[in-house]
Design a protein around this motif. Structure first.
Motif, PDB file in Angstrom:
ATOM      1  N   ARG A 223       3.383 -20.244 -20.672  1.00  0.00           N
ATOM      2  CA  ARG A 223       3.977 -20.513 -21.545  1.00  0.00           C
ATOM      3  C   ARG A 223       4.135 -22.263 -19.697  1.00  0.00           C
ATOM      4  O   ARG A 223       4.739 -21.726 -19.102  1.00  0.00           O
ATOM      5  N   LEU A 224       4.356 -23.182 -20.748  1.00  0.00           N
ATOM      6  CA  LEU A 224       4.241 -24.190 -19.679  1.00  0.00           C
ATOM      7  C   LEU A 224       5.723 -24.951 -20.476  1.00  0.00           C
ATOM      8  O   LEU A 224       6.154 -25.456 -18.939  1.00  0.00           O
ATOM      9  N   ALA A 225       6.155 -25.345 -20.577  1.00  0.00           N
ATOM     10  CA  ALA A 225       8.183 -25.279 -21.083  1.00  0.00           C
ATOM     11  C   ALA A 225       9.293 -24.919 -21.929  1.00  0.00           C
ATOM     12  O   ALA A 225       8.224 -24.452 -22.673  1.00  0.00           O
ATOM     13  N   MET A 226      10.190 -24.818 -21.505  1.00  0.00           N
ATOM     14  CA  MET A 226      11.213 -24.119 -22.479  1.00  0.00           C
ATOM     15  C   MET A 226      12.125 -24.922 -22.838  1.00  0.00           C
ATOM     16  O   MET A 226      12.484 -25.958 -20.934  1.00  0.00           O
ATOM     17  N   HIS A 227      12.951 -24.517 -24.014  1.00  0.00           N
ATOM     18  CA  HIS A 227      14.535 -25.658 -23.933  1.00  0.00           C
ATOM     19  C   HIS A 227      14.781 -24.480 -24.888  1.00  0.00           C
ATOM     20  O   HIS A 227      14.482 -24.551 -25.954  1.00  0.00           O
ATOM     21  N   GLY A 228      16.265 -23.769 -24.685  1.00  0.00           N
ATOM     22  CA  GLY A 228      16.889 -23.487 -24.853  1.00  0.00           C
ATOM     23  C   GLY A 228      16.770 -22.144 -24.770  1.00  0.00           C
ATOM     24  O   GLY A 228      16.413 -21.713 -23.720  1.00  0.00           O
ATOM     25  N   ASN A 229      17.287 -20.631 -25.674  1.00  0.00           N
ATOM     26  CA  ASN A 229      17.155 -20.123 -24.775  1.00  0.00           C
ATOM     27  C   ASN A 229      15.970 -18.987 -25.528  1.00  0.00           C
ATOM     28  O   ASN A 229      16.066 -18.471 -27.134  1.00  0.00           O
TER      29      ASN A 229
END
Length: 692
Positions: A223-229
C-alpha cells in the motif's frame, strides 16, 4: 393362540404402517421445504454479493478514469503556463494560481535542458515536502521521468517515493515531467510533484461514501497511499484496477465494508409464512379455480353462440384464407352470395369455384402478387368479378386485411366482400341521366344561338351564290361570242372562293353537330389549344352579336390533358357565354373593355400529379356576395330565360375529371372562372403504379 388373537393382530400393524408412511411423507415435505428455503437464502446471499462486487468493479473503473482525466487536464493547464514564453518572475504568478486550484500538486518547477531549476513554486497549503530531505536527493527520479518524457514527446511519471516530514510522518509522492518546446525545439521541462494521498482525496475521494476506502498499491499489494476507511473482516469487498500512467503503473484499490443485511430474517419469515398459507389455502384455491373454470367455459360457449349468431346475420360476405390462398372460413352471407355451400368452398384447390374461368389466370397472378406483399398490404378495397353457381357474373368490392392470431403471427388473410351489383346499376342509371341532362343543356344552348347560326350561315351561302352566278355569266359570255375567252384565272378564283365559303359553312354546321350529338363518354389525351379551337366558332358567333372581342392566351408548353372532349367543350362554351353576357351592362363608352380572355397555363403540381388550368376572364360587373353563395346550386339562376343548370353541370363535369371549378373577382372589375384538368401522362403513370 386362539383364532381371535390371530384375527386382531394385523390391524394395529397396518395402521402403524399407514401412519409411518404419512409421517415419512410429511418429513420428506418438511425436508424439501427446509432445503428449498436454505437454497433460496444462500442464493439470495450470493446474488447480493455479486451485485455489490459488480458495482464496486464499475466504481473503481470509473474512479481510475476520473483520475486519468484530471491528470490530463492538469497537463493542459501546465502547458498553458509556457504559452506566452514568460520570464521566471512572470511565470511564478500563474504557477502559484495553478497550485491554489490543485491541492494534489505539492511543487511546480521550471527546469532548463540540463534539469537545473530556473524557477519553482510551493503549494500554499502545507510546508515544503522537501524541507527535511532536500530536493537534490530526488534528482535521479526527476531525471528518469524527464528521459521518459523525451521518448514519449509528452508527459511522463516517475515511480513513487517516500518523503519523511518534519512532523515525524511521511508522504508518498511522484514526479511528472512535461517537455517544453519553443518553435518546435525542446527548451526545457516542467516538473510537478504530486502527493498520492492528495490525489486520492482531491481527484477521486469526493465520490466515496461511508464504509469505503480508496488506496494506491504496488503490483505486489504494497500500500502506497490511503484515503477513507480501510475495510476489515469477512464482509469486506475489494475491487482493483490498473492505473496505467506514462512511465509508471499503479494499482487503484477500492475497499468496502458491508454489514450483515437485515433482509434475510424478514425474507426467511416471509417464505415460511407464504409456504404455510399456500399449503392451507391450496384446496380452497383449487375449488375456486374449478368454479372459475366452469364459469369461463360457460361464458365462452355464450360468446361463441353470440358470435355465430352475428356471423349468420351479416349481409356482408366474410372469407378467411391461409397463407397459400386456400379458403379456411366463409360465413352464410358469402355462401348465399356465390350460391355455393361452405363444404364446397373450404380447402378447395385452386382456382376456387366462384372465379370466372376466363379470369382465373389473371386472378391467380393478382393473388400471388398480393400474398407476396405480406402484412404491408394496404387495407383499401379493390373491385373484382365473381361467378355464381348458375354461371352469372356479378361485381364485388373486396376489403382485405392480414389475419393475426393470438400470439401476433400472421396466419392468413381476412376479407370482407360486398355485392355491388345494385350500386353499379344505380350508378349507371345516374350516369345516363346525367348524360341526358347535359345533352338537353347543349340543345338548349344551340336553341338560344339559332338566330346567330342562321346569320352566320347566310353569309357564306350568299357568297357561294354570288361566285357561282359570276362564273355562269363568264361561261355564257364566252359561248355567245363563239370564241374562247381567257377567263381561266377568274373562274379559278371564283371556284376557290366558293370552296372557301362552303368550307366555312361546313365548319359551322360540324361544330354545332359535334356539340349537340350524344355519344359514349371517352376520355382521351388532347392538347389544350384544340379544346379552345373546337368551341371558337360558336364563341365567335356570340361575340360578334354582343360586340365582344375574344382573346386566347395559351401556354404552348402545357402537356395534353386527359378528358372527355365534348363535356369539357360544353364547360368552356357555357363559361364563355356567361362571361360575354356579364359584360352587356357596361356603358357604350367602354365598349373597348368588352374583352373576353380564354387563358390556358400550367397549374400547381405535387409529387403525384400535374394539372393544367383553364381560365375564362371577363370584365363585367362581377358577382354579388349573395349570388356567389348560391352560384353552383342547381336550378338557381339570375337570368329570366335561364334554367339554372349550366354552372351546376359544369362543376359536376370538372369534378368527374378529378379537377376543381371555382371563381374569384377580377381587379379592378370582372370575374375569373378557373378549372383544372389532369395531365394525361401523369394520370397514365399513376394508373401504372397502382396496378403494378
Amino acid at each position: 393362540m386362539n383364532p381371535s388373537d390371530g384375527a386382531e393382530t394385523p390391524a394395529p400393524t397396518a395402521g402403524r404402517h399407514r401412519w409411518s408412511r404419512r409421517w415419512a411423507l410429511w418429513a420428506l415435505l418438511v425436508t424439501l421445504l427446509a432445503a428449498l428455503l436454505s437454497t433460496l437464502v444462500w442464493l439470495a446471499g450470493r446474488y447480493e454479493s455479486s451485485q455489490v462486487q459488480s458495482r464496486m468493479e464499475q466504481d473503481v473503473v470509473q474512479t481510475a478514469t476520473d483520475i486519468r482525466g484530471a491528470l490530463t487536464r492538469n497537463v493542459q493547464s501546465m502547458q498553458a503556463l509556457q504559452a506566452s514564453s514568460p520570464g521566471p518572475e512572470a511565470w511564478r504568478v500563474p504557477a502559484t494560481e495553478l497550485l491554489h486550484a490543485h491541492r494534489e500538486i505539492m511543487r511546480l518547477e521550471w527546469r532548463d535542458m540540463a534539469l537545473a531549476t530556473v524557477s519553482h513554486v510551493e503549494t500554499p497549503y502545507r510546508l515544503s515536502v522537501f524541507e527535511r530531505l532536500g530536493r537534490d536527493n530526488t534528482q535521479a527520479d526527476v531525471g528518469f521521468a524527464c528521459a521518459a518524457a523525451r521518448r514519449f514527446s509528452g508527459p511522463a511519471y516517475s515511480t513513487s517515493y517516500f518523503l519523511p516530514q518534519a512532523d515525524g510522518l511521511g508522504l508518498e509522492v511522484l514526479d511528472m515531467c512535461l517537455p517544453v518546446s519553443t518553435a518546435g525545439r525542446l527548451a526545457g521541462y516542467l516538473v510537478a510533484t504530486y502527493s498520492l494521498p492528495d490525489m486520492l482525496s482531491e481527484l477521486a475521494g469526493r465520490q466515496l461514501t461511508r464504509g469505503q476506502g480508496l488506496a494506491f498499491t504496488e503490483a505486489d499489494g504494497t500500500r502506497l497511499a490511503m484515503h477513507g476507511n480501510p475495510a476489515r473482516g469477512s464482509r469486506a469487498y475489494v475491487a482493483q484496477h490498473l492505473l496505467d500512467l506514462p512511465g509508471n503503473t499503479m494499482v487503484l484499490r477500492l475497499e468496502r465494508q458491508v454489514g450483515t443485511p437485515a433482509l434475510f430474517p424478514n425474507l426467511l419469515t416471509a417464505l415460511v409464512a407464504a409456504m404455510s398459507i399456500a399449503l392451507v389455502a391450496v384446496l380452497a384455491l383449487l375449488g375456486r379455480d374449478m368454479r372459475r373454470r366452469l364459469k369461463v367455459e360457460h361464458d365462452l360457449a355464450d360468446a361463441l353462440a353470440f358470435r355465430k349468431a352475428m356471423e349468420d346475420s351479416l349481409v356482408t360476405g366474410m372469407r378467411a384464407r391461409d397463407l397459400q390462398g386456400r379458403v379456411t372460413y366463409v360465413n352464410p352471407a358469402f355462401c348465399q352470395m356465390v350460391g355455393l355451400e361452405a363444404r364446397e368452398l373450404l380447402r378447395h384447390s385452386m382456382p376456387p369455384p366462384y372465379w370466372p374461368p376466363e379470369l382465373a389466370e389473371e386472378y391467380q397472378q393478382r393473388q400471388a402478387s398480393r400474398l407476396a406483399v405480406g402484412a404491408t398490404l394496404p387495407r383499401e378495397g379493390f373491385e373484382s368479378v365473381f361467378m355464381r353457381r348458375d354461371g352469372s357474373r356479378f361485381p364485388v368490392l373486396i376489403i382485405e386485411a392480414p389475419l393475426i392470431n393470438a400470439v401476433g403471427k400472421q396466419t392468413g388473410w381476412m376479407s370482407a366482400i360486398l355485392d355491388v351489383s345494385e350500386q353499379r346499376r344505380i350508378e349507371e342509371l345516374s350516369r345516363a341521366s346525367q348524360d341526358r341532362l347535359q345533352a338537353t343543356a347543349r340543345l338548349a344552348t344551340v336553341g338560344e344561338m339559332a338566330s346567330l347560326l342562321s346569320h352566320e350561315l347566310n353569309q357564306p351561302l350568299a357568297a357561294i351564290s354570288s361566285y357561282a352566278t359570276g362564273s355562269l355569266n363568264l361561261l355564257q359570255s364566252a359561248a355567245a361570242e363563239a370564241q374562247p375567252a381567257d377567263n381561266s384565272e377568274g373562274l379559278q378564283l371564283a371556284m376557290r372562293r366558293i370552296a372557301e365559303q362552303a368550307e366555312r359553312a361546313g365548319k359551322v354546321i360540324k361544330s354545332v353537330h359535334d356539340f349537340v350529338r350524344r355519344r359514349e363518354q371517352v376520355r382521351e389525351p388532347i392538347a389544350p389549344r384544340l379544346l379552345l379551337d373546337a368551341v371558337m366558332p360558336l364563341v365567335s358567333l356570340q361575340a360578334r352579336k354582343l360586340g365582344v372581342r375574344v382573346l386566347m392566351q395559351v401556354d404552348e408548353s402545357c402537356a395534353p390533358v386527359l378528358c372527355d372532349r365534348t363535356m369539357v367543350e360544353q364547360v368552356l362554351l357555357n363559361l364563355a357565354r356567361n362571361g360575354m353576357q356579364a359584360m352587356q351592362g357596361l356603358d357604350k363608352s367602354r365598349r373597348f373593355d368588352r374583352v373576353l380572355i380564354l387563358r390556358v397555363r400550367a397549374a400547381a403540381s405535387n409529387a403525384y400529379s400535374r394539372w393544367v388550368e383553364f381560365a375564362v376572364i371577363d370584365h363585367g360587373e362581377g358577382i354579388p356576395e349573395e349570388v356567389a353563395r348560391r352560384l353552383f346550386t342547381p336550378f338557381f339562376t339570375t337570368k329570366a330565360e335561364g334554367m339554372g343548370l349550366g354552372l351546376s353541370l359544369c362543376r359536376t363535369v370538372i369534378e368527374q375529371h378529378g379537377g376543381f371549378l371555382g371563381f374569384e373577382p377580377m381587379q379592378p372589375q370582372g370575374t375569373i372562372f378557373t378549372f383544372t384538368l389532369p395531365v394525361a401522362v401523369t394520370v397514365a403513370m399513376s394508373h401504372e403504379a397502382a396496378t403494378g
